[in-house]
Design an enzyme around this catalytic site. Structure first.
Site, PDB file in Angstrom:
ATOM      1  N   HIS A   1       0.877  -1.175   0.000  1.00 20.96           N
ATOM      2  CA  HIS A   1       0.000   0.000   0.000  1.00 20.96           C
ATOM      3  C   HIS A   1       0.919   1.232   0.000  1.00 20.96           C
ATOM      4  O   HIS A   1       2.019   1.187   0.554  1.00 20.96           O
ATOM      5  CB  HIS A   1      -0.819  -0.047   1.292  1.00 20.96           C
TER       6      HIS A   1
ATOM      7  N   LYS B   1     -10.157  -1.584  10.955  1.00 21.17           N
ATOM      8  CA  LYS B   1     -10.234  -2.778  10.109  1.00 21.17           C
ATOM      9  C   LYS B   1     -10.411  -4.042  10.965  1.00 21.17           C
ATOM     10  O   LYS B   1     -10.426  -5.152  10.467  1.00 21.17           O
ATOM     11  CB  LYS B   1      -8.986  -2.892   9.233  1.00 21.17           C
TER      12      LYS B   1
END
Lengths: 408, 138
Positions: free
Chosen positions: A125, A228
């Site tokens: 990422h 998350k």
């Protein structure tokens, strides 16, 4: 045979799932972006603000005491969750990105010098690339990249070739956000340690799916976000080895992180407070504790079995759609399916699926180097959680077929 | 003289008024995208690109007499449908008309979400850029 989850009962704990979006029942398949929150998390937030709200650590009154205890309780739960040898190696941040930047700006600044190397992977990422590029540029160090195969598997042989004593840090994700590959972090860590390099593992995508034992893995740094893992946004966790955290200079200066301040000099607080300047996100940290309790009460094997079954079912159904190609077919992956369809832009698929009440993610998933590797502008990504159902997958596939008919 | 900007907007509102179902509306929008006059490759330059987070939009403008003429394209077909309508409404008008335009049709036909998603497509920037061209040509 693992115990089966009662999905109806679980879904009842997640209020957001029970709604119509664009006049259709919501199907939420964007769990890799953020997971939904069980009611226990909202209840903990409300209870904190209604009963305990106070600033922590310094107040001597009862509310401050209660708030401090609850806040520190989440730290204890996290230490247990990660099998950390102590609670003071658990540092609260605002999220994964903040944790990586903290390590880059403290450990990185102190340990990376001119001509040194930092290794990242092609699966990262942007938040596990850019902070390292910034420190490399500042220090005159080099970034090296572990290549990825067509299937989405990291080339460990190539990593062996890249490792040398100039490498100060290896930063890789545990699980790829874009395509779901589970990386062999135990092997990566032992290879890196053999040349004296430290390792940062970005666990943003793994913590909701895989158990992590920081001691068994001999982890140097592990970072992830609460949101998350069924917790609130704005909370992140950095685990670090004590010897590394103690040697690291402080990050941000301010209240809480000091021992004594005078104009002739300031001494810094102990771990973990050295890295927690200012009033932290007290309420969300406390509510994160409720999320940890919630998810840990679900038998881990049953949870994994449900997600594996969802992945297998969706993979098979999607593969039968003409022109659809799954991007990322690593043998070890979590319940994430990235895909592209011949002649169709991913954004168009996402827009129309939303009209059917189906939430997926489209685009480059903040992993442009990976998209470049596969020569794609982006993908569609459906990411599942244990509260998703097979019926939802059926509806998703049916609506995807309708969507493609409209677009082709 | 061509049609006034608001007459074209009314025309679009009427066309979209024929559809009750969102799917029919989007099929029409997709159709508009497919029928958008192709943009010359010579204009698909880095200079003309408007970057959205997910899809690129290219916009070219030139002055023909008193009028500003736009050409545009996108990688995504729904965005192309939106572009096609924006060009139909704004192209072939004077800079003053373009600058004074209030694009109310987008909301009326139920497509405002495509201009609200500021990061995911280049449409908001495209409208701004069309107005910048009009200003530059006025």
């Amino acid at each position: 045979m693992a115990e089966k989850l009662n999905i109806d009962q679980i879904r009842a704990d997640f209020p957001v799932l029970h709604q119509q979006v664009n006049k259709a029942p919501l199907v939420y398949f964007d769990n890799a972006a953020t997971t939904q929150k069980p009611k226990a998390v909202m209840d903990a937030l409300t209870a904190y603000y209604e009963q305990d709200n106070a600033n922590i650590h310094r107040g001597i009154h009862t509310l401050a005491e209660r708030a401090t205890t609850s806040y520190e309780l989440t730290r204890k739960k996290l230490a247990a969750f990660l099998n950390s040898p102590s609670t003071d190696q658990i540092i609260f941040t605002s999220g994964t990105t903040a944790g990586i930047n903290l390590v880059a700006q403290t450990f990185g600044r102190a340990n990376v010098g001119k001509g040194d190397q930092i290794i990242v992977s092609n699966l990262e990422h942007h938040s596990n690339i850019v902070p390292w590029q910034m420190i490399a540029e500042e220090k005159g160090a080099e970034i090296k990249v572990i290549p990825v195969s067509d299937e989405g598997v990291l080339d460990i042989e190539a990593l062996k070739g890249l490792l040398n004593p100039k490498v100060k840090l290896v930063a890789v994700n545990h699980v790829s956000n874009a395509i779901g590959t589970i990386n062999p972090i135990a092997e990566i860590i032992s290879l890196a340690h053999a040349v004296g390099a430290k390792v940062l593992i970005d666990g943003a995508q793994s913590v909701a799916h895989l158990a992590v034992d920081v001691q068994a893995l001999d982890l140097d740094f592990f970072v992830f976000s609460a949101h998350k893992l069924f917790g609130p946004t704005g909370v992140g966790v950095l685990y670090g080895k004590r010897v590394l955290l103690e040697a690291m200079p402080p990050y941000q200066g301010g209240g809480e992180m000091i021992k004594e301040v005078s104009f002739s000099g300031t001494t810094y607080n102990e771990l973990p407070y050295k890295f927690e300047a200012g009033t932290p996100n007290i309420a969300d940290v406390i509510a994160f504790g409720a999320a940890l309790d919630y998810v840990q009460a679900i038998p881990a094997e049953a949870l994994a079995a449900q997600e594996e079954a969802l992945l297998a079912y969706a993979t098979e159904k999607l593969q039968s759609i003409p022109g659809l190609k799954i991007v990322g077919t690593a043998p070890e992956k979590i319940a994430v399916i990235s895909f592209v369809v011949d002649g169709v832009h991913p954004q168009d698929i996402g827009v129309l699926l939303d009209k059917f009440g189906i939430a997926i993610r489209t685009g480059h998933h903040c992993a442009q180097p990976l998209m470049q590797r596969y020569d794609l502008v982006g993908t569609c990504r459906a990411s599942f959680s244990f509260y998703n159902t097979f019926e939802e997958i059926d509806r998703f596939v049916l609506c995807l077929e309708k969507t493609l008919q409209m677009l082709q | 003289m061509g049609q006034a900007i608001n007459d074209i907007q009314e025309e679009l509102i009427e066309e979209f008024g024929l559809f009750e179902d969102w799917a029919d509306k989007y099929e029409y929008l997709i159709d508009l995208g497919k029928k958008l006059a192709p943009m010359s490759d010579a204009y698909k330059t880095e200079e003309n690109v408007i970057k959205g987070c997910q899809s690129r939009v290219w916009l070219h403008a030139e002055k023909q007499g008193d009028l500003v003429v736009f050409q545009a394209d996108s990688e995504a077909i729904i965005v192309k449908g939106m572009i096609s309508m924006l060009i139909r409404v704004l192209s072939n008008h004077t800079p003053a008309e373009i600058l004074a335009a209030d694009l109310y049709f987008i909301d009326q036909i139920g497509m405002s979400q495509h201009l609200a998603q500021t990061r995911s497509n280049g449409l908001v920037s495209m409208v701004k850029q069309m107005q910048h061209y009009a200003l530059a040509f006025s």
